[in-house]
Design an enzyme around this catalytic site. Structure first.
Site, short mmCIF file in Angstrom:
data_model
loop_
_atom_site.label_atom_id
_atom_site.label_comp_id
_atom_site.label_asym_id
_atom_site.label_seq_id
_atom_site.Cartn_x
_atom_site.Cartn_y
_atom_site.Cartn_z
N THR A 43 0.89 -1.11 -0.08
CA THR A 43 0.19 0.04 0.08
C THR A 43 0.81 1.36 -0.11
OG1 THR A 43 -1.84 -1.00 1.07
CG2 THR A 43 -1.39 1.27 1.84
N ARG A 102 -14.70 -6.12 1.03
CA ARG A 102 -13.94 -5.89 2.32
C ARG A 102 -13.27 -4.32 2.07
NH1 ARG A 102 -8.55 -4.45 3.31
NH2 ARG A 102 -7.77 -5.11 5.48
N GLY A 155 -10.51 -1.88 4.17
CA GLY A 155 -9.70 -1.84 5.28
C GLY A 155 -9.63 -0.26 6.08
N THR A 171 0.07 1.43 7.33
CA THR A 171 -0.16 0.34 6.32
C THR A 171 0.11 -1.10 7.14
OG1 THR A 171 1.27 -0.72 4.62
CG2 THR A 171 2.33 0.60 5.81
N1 ASP Z 1 -3.77 -1.39 5.14
C1 ASP Z 1 -4.00 -1.89 3.71
C2 ASP Z 1 -5.59 -2.61 4.28
O1 ASP Z 1 -5.62 -3.53 5.00
C3 ASP Z 1 -3.37 -2.96 3.24
C4 ASP Z 1 -1.92 -2.71 3.20
O2 ASP Z 1 -1.24 -1.63 4.05
O3 ASP Z 1 -1.02 -3.29 2.46
O4 ASP Z 1 -6.22 -2.45 3.30
#
Ligand code: ASP
Length: 324
Positions: free
Chosen positions: A188, A216, A218, A238
């Site tokens: 991310t 979903r 996040g 992240t």
């Molecule tokens: N935080 C992001 C999520 O859970 C994923 C990531 O940081 O790579 O959607």
């Protein structure tokens, strides 16, 4: 009084040491960090800098945002992004976007052109269309390969798994394990900056976690969790979104900063709090304070960051954990 502008970018927390695309990802992060800094040096705003830096990573196709977003359990994509202007407290975020190339630009439109903070799904894509934003192109080949590898592992372990969608729920623990293994790089992206007027801003953009259940959402579009900015700090997180939401990690960092008036101490306290509340190997974050000091903290194996030191852009996947 003009302040020292500064920016820091992250390209995700996770197991970067095993990622095939690490060199390319570091190149992209360096280029996009430079892009954000050049905006700040030309007296652009912190909001301009973080949005353009994150947009640059979305366009690259090499990070898990925009064009390079990972695929969900059914091979689809849904993207989340957020932005916050610390000087005004304004927030914009989008969730479960499926047809828009640059969700972070769309999040800025939500912030600046609507009365809302968070718009999701079809409505968000409609807003993008009405504002002339480009559509999301098909996933690049390496994104398909990552998905196919994860599906292969699933089918080897439980060949019947795609038979019925209910299998997904019955086998959730097994699937979760595969997802965690596949989550070798939570790539991310996010950026935080302070501009020459001392204004702070934070932005984040993601395709979410690979093999997620369709729909979903996040932490990335949730203010206080995946991003937050105030007159004191700006933060972008992240990692495993569900854990980040449980910790409200970016808001927590701001609260600790208000107590300590020290961004490094605030970051240390925040990661200790995270470890206690949701455990290790869960997340990382970057932050900047109003004085232009940047900091990072993570409890995963690695985290990709881009930042400035002695006037030069630097990237690393293994930043020292106790920076001061
Ligand atoms: N935080 C992001 C999520 O859970 C994923 C990531 O940081 O790579 O959607």
């Amino acid at each position: 009084m003009l302040m020292r502008p500064n920016i820091i970018l992250h390209g995700g927390a996770g197991r970067w040491t095993r990622a095939k695309h690490v060199d390319k990802a570091q190149e992209v992060v360096a280029k996009c960090t430079e892009k954000g800094m050049s905006i700040l040096r030309n007296n652009g705003s912190a909001v301009d800098a973080v949005v353009e830096a994150v947009k640059c990573t979305e366009d690259s196709g090499y990070l898990n945002a925009g064009v390079g977003s990972v695929l969900d359990f059914m091979g689809g994509r849904s993207l989340d992004a957020g932005v916050m202007d610390g000087s005004t407290g304004r927030i914009g975020a989008v969730a479960a976007v499926t047809a828009t190339r640059n969700p972070v630009v769309l999040a800025r439109i939500v912030m600046e052109k609507t009365d809302h903070h968070l718009i999701g799904g079809r409505g968000a894509d409609l807003l993008a269309f009405l504002n002339g934003l480009p559509p999301l192109p098909p996933p690049p080949p390496h994104v398909w390969e990552r998905y196919q590898e994860a599906v292969k592992k699933l089918l080897e372990g439980k060949p019947e798994i795609y038979k019925k969608i209910t299998d997904f729920l019955e086998n959730y623990d097994f699937i979760r394990k595969i997802i965690e293994e596949a989550l070798d790089t939570g790539d991310t992206v996010g950026a935080v900056a302070v501009d020459s007027m001392g204004r702070l801003a934070a932005a984040v953009s993601t395709g979410g976690v690979i093999m997620k259940f369709p729909g979903r959402i996040g932490d990335s579009p949730i203010p206080g969790a995946g991003f937050y900015a105030s007159e004191y700090t700006a933060c972008s997180a992240t990692g495993i979104g569900e854990k980040i939401i449980e910790c409200m990690v970016c808001k927590q960092l701001d609260t600790y900063y208000r107590e300590t008036r020290d961004i490094v101490a605030a970051a240390e306290k925040t990661i200790e709090y995270v470890d206690k509340l949701v455990g290790e190997n869960t997340m990382g974050f970057i932050a900047v304070d109003k004085n232009g000091e940047v900091v990072w903290a993570y409890n995963t194996e690695a985290m990709l960051i881009g930042y400035y030191e002695d006037g030069e852009v630097r990237t690393t996947i293994k930043p020292p954990r106790n920076k001061r």
